[in-house]
Design an enzyme around this catalytic site. Structure first.
Site, PDB file in Angstrom:
ATOM      1  N   ASP A 249      -2.092  10.845  -3.150  1.00 14.16           N
ATOM      2  CA  ASP A 249      -1.013   9.966  -3.616  1.00 14.16           C
ATOM      3  C   ASP A 249      -0.464  10.430  -4.972  1.00 14.16           C
ATOM      4  O   ASP A 249       0.749  10.370  -5.226  1.00 14.16           O
ATOM      5  CB  ASP A 249      -1.485   8.505  -3.680  1.00 14.16           C
TER       6      ASP A 249
ATOM      7  N   GLY B 202       0.821  -1.215   0.000  1.00 10.91           N
ATOM      8  CA  GLY B 202       0.000   0.000   0.000  1.00 10.91           C
ATOM      9  C   GLY B 202       0.847   1.253   0.000  1.00 10.91           C
ATOM     10  O   GLY B 202       0.455   2.287   0.551  1.00 10.91           O
ATOM     11  N   LEU B 203       2.012   1.178  -0.618  1.00 12.27           N
ATOM     12  CA  LEU B 203       2.897   2.353  -0.647  1.00 12.27           C
ATOM     13  C   LEU B 203       2.684   3.214  -1.895  1.00 12.27           C
ATOM     14  O   LEU B 203       3.531   4.036  -2.236  1.00 12.27           O
ATOM     15  CB  LEU B 203       4.369   1.917  -0.563  1.00 12.27           C
ATOM     16  N   GLY B 204       1.573   3.018  -2.568  1.00  9.99           N
ATOM     17  CA  GLY B 204       1.235   3.932  -3.659  1.00  9.99           C
ATOM     18  C   GLY B 204       1.763   3.527  -5.025  1.00  9.99           C
ATOM     19  O   GLY B 204       2.097   4.395  -5.840  1.00  9.99           O
ATOM     20  N   SER B 205       1.811   2.217  -5.297  1.00  5.96           N
ATOM     21  CA  SER B 205       2.325   1.798  -6.606  1.00  5.96           C
ATOM     22  C   SER B 205       1.380   2.226  -7.740  1.00  5.96           C
ATOM     23  O   SER B 205       1.849   2.561  -8.832  1.00  5.96           O
ATOM     24  CB  SER B 205       2.576   0.298  -6.644  1.00  5.96           C
ATOM     25  N   SER B 206       0.069   2.277  -7.475  1.00  4.33           N
ATOM     26  CA  SER B 206      -0.873   2.668  -8.542  1.00  4.33           C
ATOM     27  C   SER B 206      -0.691   4.137  -8.919  1.00  4.33           C
ATOM     28  O   SER B 206      -0.668   4.481 -10.104  1.00  4.33           O
ATOM     29  CB  SER B 206      -2.318   2.472  -8.091  1.00  4.33           C
TER      30      SER B 206
ATOM     31  N   ALA C 154       2.009   5.916  -8.386  1.00 10.13           N
ATOM     32  CA  ALA C 154       3.352   6.105  -8.952  1.00 10.13           C
ATOM     33  C   ALA C 154       3.387   5.664 -10.418  1.00 10.13           C
ATOM     34  O   ALA C 154       3.954   6.360 -11.267  1.00 10.13           O
ATOM     35  CB  ALA C 154       4.385   5.329  -8.130  1.00 10.13           C
TER      36      ALA C 154
HETATM   37  O1  PMV Z   1      -4.794   3.189   1.497  1.00 12.53           O
HETATM   38  P1  PMV Z   1      -3.984   4.319   0.959  1.00 12.53           P
HETATM   39  O2  PMV Z   1      -2.569   4.260   1.406  1.00 12.53           O
HETATM   40  O3  PMV Z   1      -4.134   4.469  -0.516  1.00 12.53           O
HETATM   41  O4  PMV Z   1      -4.551   5.643   1.622  1.00 12.53           O
HETATM   42  C1  PMV Z   1      -5.893   6.028   1.500  1.00 12.53           C
HETATM   43  C2  PMV Z   1      -6.109   7.372   2.139  1.00 12.53           C
HETATM   44  C3  PMV Z   1      -7.555   7.836   2.165  1.00 12.53           C
HETATM   45  O5  PMV Z   1      -7.575   9.121   2.775  1.00 12.53           O
HETATM   46  C4  PMV Z   1      -8.405   6.909   3.013  1.00 12.53           C
HETATM   47  C5  PMV Z   1      -8.150   7.916   0.775  1.00 12.53           C
HETATM   48  C6  PMV Z   1      -7.680   9.078  -0.067  1.00 12.53           C
HETATM   49  O6  PMV Z   1      -7.726   8.961  -1.297  1.00 12.53           O
HETATM   50  O7  PMV Z   1      -7.285  10.126   0.477  1.00 12.53           O
END
Ligand code: PMV
Length: 296
Positions: A135, A88-92, A94
């Site tokens: 993200d 869940g470190l933002g690969s999509s 990135a």
């Molecule tokens: O699950 P992650 O790491 O993509 O974080 C989501 C963060 C939220 O605030 C719940 C959703 C968003 O898009 O801001």
């Protein structure tokens, strides 16, 4: 000609969930990156992305880019990544940003950071249906960012000397599901949830100052408070709570879940001399410690 671009992953520091509803958050980049290579081909559009589980982000980015800039999509795209999408470190986000940058280079189109953000955010909304865009902003601008929903404010913060220990809970979170599920619950008790978001927003404002001042004690306390409010929102898990608790017991300034909750990662803010102790405390309860640099 083969064109390359890359973008970093992210970690939410403060303000998740509230940021979906118009409040601010603070997010930082992590050192692992996603790389994209593009080249023109005489054949059909083709993606070679063995590490990317969900190809929709790349496909939608190409579609949006080609429509907006009126170029054809006869391209071959290859992607590879320094990190697994499971954390869940933002690969999509990135891969989305790196694809926009690579395509703009391939077609020699000058594109501003704001345009990269807008296009990337559109892709996220089209694919996921929900999201604040935090993200995409981090992948586009880098560093540590104070961000308000949809990019209304994107402000870079100078944060130096922050040490985070990151623990993976062992479960992949389904961000869209958790965000949509919370939306349903908010529908039933809007005022109660708004109150929680207001409190989170206040924490974000205070953390904005304490982070820049390298006041780790205050920042840690704010993390603990933020985590409590996320528990109230019902998005934490037993494992995340436990990992945060042992990290604080082992001497961290504070700890919280990072992201949507329901799994993925927690973060703890530590002084350099406590890193090993906090890492061991997380490993001892079967959490996985992820070694990445932050604020890149
Ligand atoms: O699950 P992650 O790491 O993509 O974080 C989501 C963060 C939220 O605030 C719940 C959703 C968003 O898009 O801001």
């Amino acid at each position: 000609m083969n064109i390359k671009a890359s973008a970093p992953g992210k970690l939410m520091l403060f303000g998740e969930h509230a940021v979906v509803y118009g409040y601010p958050c603070i997010v930082t980049t992590v050192s692992p990156r996603v790389y994209v290579e593009v080249e023109k081909t005489s054949g059909q559009f083709k993606i070679d992305a063995p590490q990317v589980k969900d190809l929709r982000f790349v496909e939608e980015t190409v579609k949006q880019f080609c429509e907006k800039y009126k170029v054809d999509s006869k391209i071959l795209i290859k992607t590879y990544s320094d990190f697994s999408s499971k954390f869940g470190l933002g690969s999509s986000s990135a891969v989305t940003v790196a694809t926009v940058v690579a395509l703009s280079k391939l077609y020699e189109i000058k594109i501003s950071k704001k345009e990269i953000f807008d296009l990337g955010y559109k892709v996220i909304l089209n694919v996921q249906g929900v999201g604040s865009g935090f993200d995409i902003a981090t992948a586009t601008y880098g560093g540590t960012i104070y961000f308000v929903t949809g990019g209304k404010i994107i402000e870079q913060l100078i944060v130096k000397g922050m040490h985070l220990v990151i623990g993976y809970s062992g479960t992949k979170a389904d961000t869209s599901y958790i965000v949509k599920n919370l939306e349903l619950r908010i529908h039933n008790s809007e005022l109660e949830h708004r109150k929680i978001f207001e409190k989170i927003s206040k924490i974000v404002e205070e953390a904005k100052i304490s982070l820049v001042n390298a006041d780790w004690k205050t920042t840690g306390e704010l993390m603990n408070q933020n985590h409590k409010l996320l528990q109230e929102l019902g998005v934490s898990t037993e494992k995340l709570d436990k990992m945060c608790q042992v990290a604080v017991n082992a001497g961290a300034f504070g700890a919280k879940l990072s992201g949507a909750g329901g799994g993925d990662c927690m973060i703890s803010l530590v002084s350099e001399d406590k890193i090993k102790k906090v890492e061991s405390s997380i490993i001892n309860i079967c959490g996985e410690v992820i070694h990445v640099n932050t604020n890149i």
